[in-house]
Design an enzyme around this catalytic site. Structure first.
Site, mmCIF file in Angstrom:
data_model
loop_
_atom_site.group_PDB
_atom_site.id
_atom_site.type_symbol
_atom_site.label_atom_id
_atom_site.label_comp_id
_atom_site.label_asym_id
_atom_site.label_seq_id
_atom_site.Cartn_x
_atom_site.Cartn_y
_atom_site.Cartn_z
ATOM 1 N N SER A 34 44.830 42.885 36.519
ATOM 2 C CA SER A 34 44.606 42.972 37.966
ATOM 3 C C SER A 34 45.807 43.520 38.726
ATOM 4 O O SER A 34 45.681 43.860 39.897
ATOM 5 C CB SER A 34 44.219 41.602 38.524
ATOM 6 O OG SER A 34 45.307 40.716 38.397
ATOM 7 N N ASP A 37 42.104 37.880 47.559
ATOM 8 C CA ASP A 37 41.885 36.774 46.623
ATOM 9 C C ASP A 37 41.131 35.578 47.198
ATOM 10 O O ASP A 37 41.009 34.557 46.517
ATOM 11 C CB ASP A 37 43.255 36.259 46.116
ATOM 12 C CG ASP A 37 43.917 37.253 45.184
ATOM 13 O OD1 ASP A 37 43.270 38.238 44.813
ATOM 14 O OD2 ASP A 37 45.089 37.030 44.819
ATOM 15 N N HIS A 80 49.700 37.970 41.755
ATOM 16 C CA HIS A 80 49.193 38.971 42.699
ATOM 17 C C HIS A 80 50.212 39.239 43.807
ATOM 18 O O HIS A 80 51.190 38.506 43.945
ATOM 19 C CB HIS A 80 47.859 38.514 43.309
ATOM 20 C CG HIS A 80 46.696 38.736 42.387
ATOM 21 N ND1 HIS A 80 45.436 38.282 42.648
ATOM 22 C CD2 HIS A 80 46.612 39.364 41.177
ATOM 23 C CE1 HIS A 80 44.621 38.616 41.649
ATOM 24 N NE2 HIS A 80 45.321 39.274 40.743
#
Lengths: 168, 169
Positions: B44, B111, B83
């Site tokens: 990701s 998210d 992230h």
């Protein structure tokens, strides 16, 4: 019966001689003493136990609740590691054997240089007399790589005699 | 058998594991996080990070900045997520509380669907494990390999056992 060693490897040769020293010294009437080894093991295992406690409480409790304890354990581990390093470097040094015969105490330090077929031994007694001798390894190993313990015993016996006759 | 010689050999083995663990624990205390080293498990964050990259974290910063790459944990889920901070709000009054919105560089959306309990923001103090300060590419792939392949775990343990037995010789 001992195993044959690669006589071209001085580290292997040196280790084999070191391992045979307790038996050789026993035959010469010395009883091995283990104070240094025991002290080293005590410090070493204390260090390992501190790490184990840290690991266990890390798994059992929430991290934020035990930070203070972990700080103490990490500090203790660091101090013990320094003591262990100091002990090996300055107290134990290269002593591979210590033993006594009645009131006489003897310590044997051994070392070698890479790529030289010479085994160096320093004998230290309780009167602080020291003797450093070099042994050519082909004098105690045969061509098949077997250690001739009787020849080693004779050589060590000679060094002990020289040491006892030596004036301080 | 010379018990002292065996104990000394075992002590060397103890030192291998204890020194590695205590390095990790020391880093954990210095960085103020319970998990200072993590391995990237998903794609990701590509192309910034690939699966298997090892990340080094720091959690002594009071606030995270937009653009920082952070690792956070979601309640009741064991796997940490790596992230980037997309948006942040912080209060100077409420004890410096900071709220963060994150997104994976390689994901289409933010998210919010990943956050627990219908939260729309992460709490910097509670949810963030640390901010990424350094990385080693690919070296953590072995942990992914072991985690995802049950035979790999046994192969690795067998290899270590054989190595230690041969080492004793």
């Amino acid at each position: 019966m001992s195993k044959p060693v690669n006589v071209y490897s001085i580290s292997e040769v040196s280790q084999t001689i070191n391992e045979s020293l307790p038996d050789v010294m026993k035959r010469l009437g010395y009883e091995e003493t283990f104070e240094l080894v025991d002290q080293k093991l005590l410090i070493g295992y204390s260090t390992a136990i501190v790490a184990a406690i840290s690991f266990i409480i890390d798994k059992k409790f929430v991290h934020d609740n035990i930070v203070k304890y972990q700080q103490i354990l990490v500090g203790t581990y660091f101090v013990l590691s320094v003591i262990f390093w100091f002990f090996k470097k300055y107290v134990e040094k290269t002593i591979v054997y210590s033993g006594k015969n009645g009131t006489e105490i003897i310590k044997l330090k051994t070392e070698y240089e890479e790529n030289k077929p010479i085994y160096n031994m320093t004998l230290i007694d309780n009167k602080k007399k020291t003797l450093t001798s070099s042994l050519e390894i082909n004098k105690v190993f045969n061509s098949e790589g077997y250690l001739q313990t009787d020849l080693l015993l004779e050589w060590v016996k000679q060094q002990l005699t020289t040491l006892s006759n030596k004036k301080k | 058998m010379n018990i002292r010689a065996e104990l000394a050999k075992f002590l060397n083995l103890c030192f291998v594991f204890s020194s590695a663990y205590m390095f990790w624990q020391t880093y954990s205390i210095v960085a103020d996080t319970h998990s200072p080293i993590v391995v990237v498990l998903s794609g990701s964050m590509e192309p910034a990070f690939q699966r298997g990259d090892i990340l080094f974290l720091w959690n002594r910063n009071k606030y995270s900045n937009v653009g920082d790459i952070v690792v956070y944990e979601v309640e009741d889920k064991q796997i940490p997520i790596v992230h980037r901070v997309l948006r942040e709000h912080h209060s100077v009054k409420d004890n410096g509380k900071q709220l963060l919105l994150t997104k994976g560089d390689n994901n289409a959306g933010n998210d919010i669907p990943l956050y627990a309990g219908k939260k729309t923001y992460l709490n910097k103090n509670k949810d963030i494990v640390g901010t990424v300060k350094g990385y080693l590419p690919q070296l953590g792939y072995v942990t992914i390999w072991v985690a995802e392949n049950k035979y790999a775990k046994f192969a690795l343990l067998g290899f270590l056992a054989i190595t230690s037995l041969l080492g004793d010789e």
